[in-house]
Design a protein around this motif. Structure first.
Motif, PDB file in Angstrom:
ATOM      1  N   MET A 290       0.829  -1.183   0.000  1.00  0.00           N
ATOM      2  CA  MET A 290       0.000   0.000   0.000  1.00  0.00           C
ATOM      3  C   MET A 290       0.878   1.254   0.000  1.00  0.00           C
ATOM      4  SD  MET A 290      -3.112   1.294   0.146  1.00  0.00           S
ATOM      5  CE  MET A 290      -4.237   0.157   0.834  1.00  0.00           C
ATOM      6  N   ALA A 291       1.857   1.304   0.869  1.00  0.00           N
ATOM      7  CA  ALA A 291       2.726   2.480   0.962  1.00  0.00           C
ATOM      8  C   ALA A 291       3.475   2.726  -0.342  1.00  0.00           C
ATOM      9  CB  ALA A 291       3.705   2.322   2.121  1.00  0.00           C
ATOM     10  N   VAL A 292       3.863   1.659  -1.011  1.00  0.00           N
ATOM     11  CA  VAL A 292       4.582   1.794  -2.281  1.00  0.00           C
ATOM     12  C   VAL A 292       3.679   2.415  -3.341  1.00  0.00           C
ATOM     13  CG1 VAL A 292       5.684   0.506  -4.150  1.00  0.00           C
ATOM     14  CG2 VAL A 292       6.131  -0.108  -1.778  1.00  0.00           C
ATOM     15  N   LEU A 293       2.417   1.979  -3.392  1.00  0.00           N
ATOM     16  CA  LEU A 293       1.471   2.532  -4.368  1.00  0.00           C
ATOM     17  C   LEU A 293       1.212   4.017  -4.121  1.00  0.00           C
ATOM     18  CD1 LEU A 293      -1.130  -0.379  -4.552  1.00  0.00           C
ATOM     19  CD2 LEU A 293       0.632   0.216  -6.229  1.00  0.00           C
ATOM     20  N   ILE A 294       1.049   4.376  -2.862  1.00  0.00           N
ATOM     21  CA  ILE A 294       0.806   5.781  -2.521  1.00  0.00           C
ATOM     22  C   ILE A 294       2.032   6.623  -2.867  1.00  0.00           C
ATOM     23  CG2 ILE A 294       0.431   7.393  -0.610  1.00  0.00           C
ATOM     24  CD1 ILE A 294      -1.343   5.205   0.660  1.00  0.00           C
ATOM     25  N   LYS A 295       3.203   6.125  -2.537  1.00  0.00           N
ATOM     26  CA  LYS A 295       4.439   6.852  -2.838  1.00  0.00           C
ATOM     27  C   LYS A 295       4.592   7.046  -4.342  1.00  0.00           C
ATOM     28  CE  LYS A 295       9.345   6.857  -1.795  1.00  0.00           C
ATOM     29  NZ  LYS A 295      10.426   6.185  -1.065  1.00  0.00           N
ATOM     30  N   ARG A 296       4.338   5.992  -5.103  1.00  0.00           N
ATOM     31  CA  ARG A 296       4.444   6.066  -6.563  1.00  0.00           C
ATOM     32  C   ARG A 296       3.455   7.101  -7.123  1.00  0.00           C
ATOM     33  NH1 ARG A 296       3.562   0.540  -9.050  1.00  0.00           N
ATOM     34  NH2 ARG A 296       5.390   0.109  -7.785  1.00  0.00           N
ATOM     35  N   TYR A 297       2.216   7.076  -6.616  1.00  0.00           N
ATOM     36  CA  TYR A 297       1.214   8.038  -7.076  1.00  0.00           C
ATOM     37  C   TYR A 297       1.657   9.463  -6.740  1.00  0.00           C
ATOM     38  CZ  TYR A 297      -3.126  10.613  -7.560  1.00  0.00           C
ATOM     39  OH  TYR A 297      -4.065  11.537  -7.931  1.00  0.00           O
TER      40      TYR A 297
ATOM     41  N   LEU B  57       4.602  10.696  -6.295  1.00  0.00           N
ATOM     42  CA  LEU B  57       5.714  11.153  -7.131  1.00  0.00           C
ATOM     43  C   LEU B  57       5.227  11.633  -8.497  1.00  0.00           C
ATOM     44  CD1 LEU B  57       8.432   8.465  -6.321  1.00  0.00           C
ATOM     45  CD2 LEU B  57       8.460  10.894  -5.694  1.00  0.00           C
ATOM     46  N   ALA B  58       4.194  11.002  -9.010  1.00  0.00           N
ATOM     47  CA  ALA B  58       3.672  11.356 -10.328  1.00  0.00           C
ATOM     48  C   ALA B  58       2.658  12.499 -10.291  1.00  0.00           C
ATOM     49  CB  ALA B  58       3.038  10.130 -10.974  1.00  0.00           C
ATOM     50  N   HIS B  59       2.095  12.776  -9.109  1.00  0.00           N
ATOM     51  CA  HIS B  59       1.031  13.787  -8.992  1.00  0.00           C
ATOM     52  C   HIS B  59       1.356  14.758  -7.864  1.00  0.00           C
ATOM     53  CE1 HIS B  59      -0.880  10.236 -10.831  1.00  0.00           C
ATOM     54  NE2 HIS B  59      -1.547  11.133 -11.538  1.00  0.00           N
ATOM     55  N   GLU B  60       2.277  15.650  -8.106  1.00  0.00           N
ATOM     56  CA  GLU B  60       2.717  16.595  -7.071  1.00  0.00           C
ATOM     57  C   GLU B  60       1.585  17.471  -6.525  1.00  0.00           C
ATOM     58  OE1 GLU B  60       5.636  17.133  -5.440  1.00  0.00           O
ATOM     59  OE2 GLU B  60       6.348  15.291  -6.362  1.00  0.00           O
TER      60      GLU B  60
END
Length: 80
Positions: free
Chosen positions: A1-8, A10-13
């Motif tokens: 879950m944390a990885v998905l949120i972090k990835r999102y 990074l792409a959506h400042e």
């Protein structure tokens, strides 16, 4: 879950998501269903609760606010 949120994030400042646990999403799911008027029995089944009384205890605050809303809706419907 944390990885998905972090990835999102990074792409959506400009539209960052807060940290969320899987349990938080489960709670949001149940709360949303109850507010929308879904039967406690149905929500309990979706959550895997053996007995709807568990759901009633955990989400009593949500159910009470939905009851107040229903009372207001009924009052408006009968012209009060």
């Amino acid at each position: 879950m944390a990885v998905l949120i972090k990835r999102y994030n990074l792409a959506h400042e400009n539209a960052r998501l807060p940290h969320a646990r899987l349990h938080d999403l489960r709670h949001i799911h149940a709360t949303t269903l109850l507010i929308a008027g879904t039967s406690v029995h149905v929500v309990a089944a979706r959550l895997g609760h053996a007995d709807p009384s568990i759901t009633l205890r955990v989400y009593a605050h949500v159910i009470k606010s939905a009851e107040a809303s229903a009372a207001e809706t009924f009052a408006k419907a009968i012209g009060q």
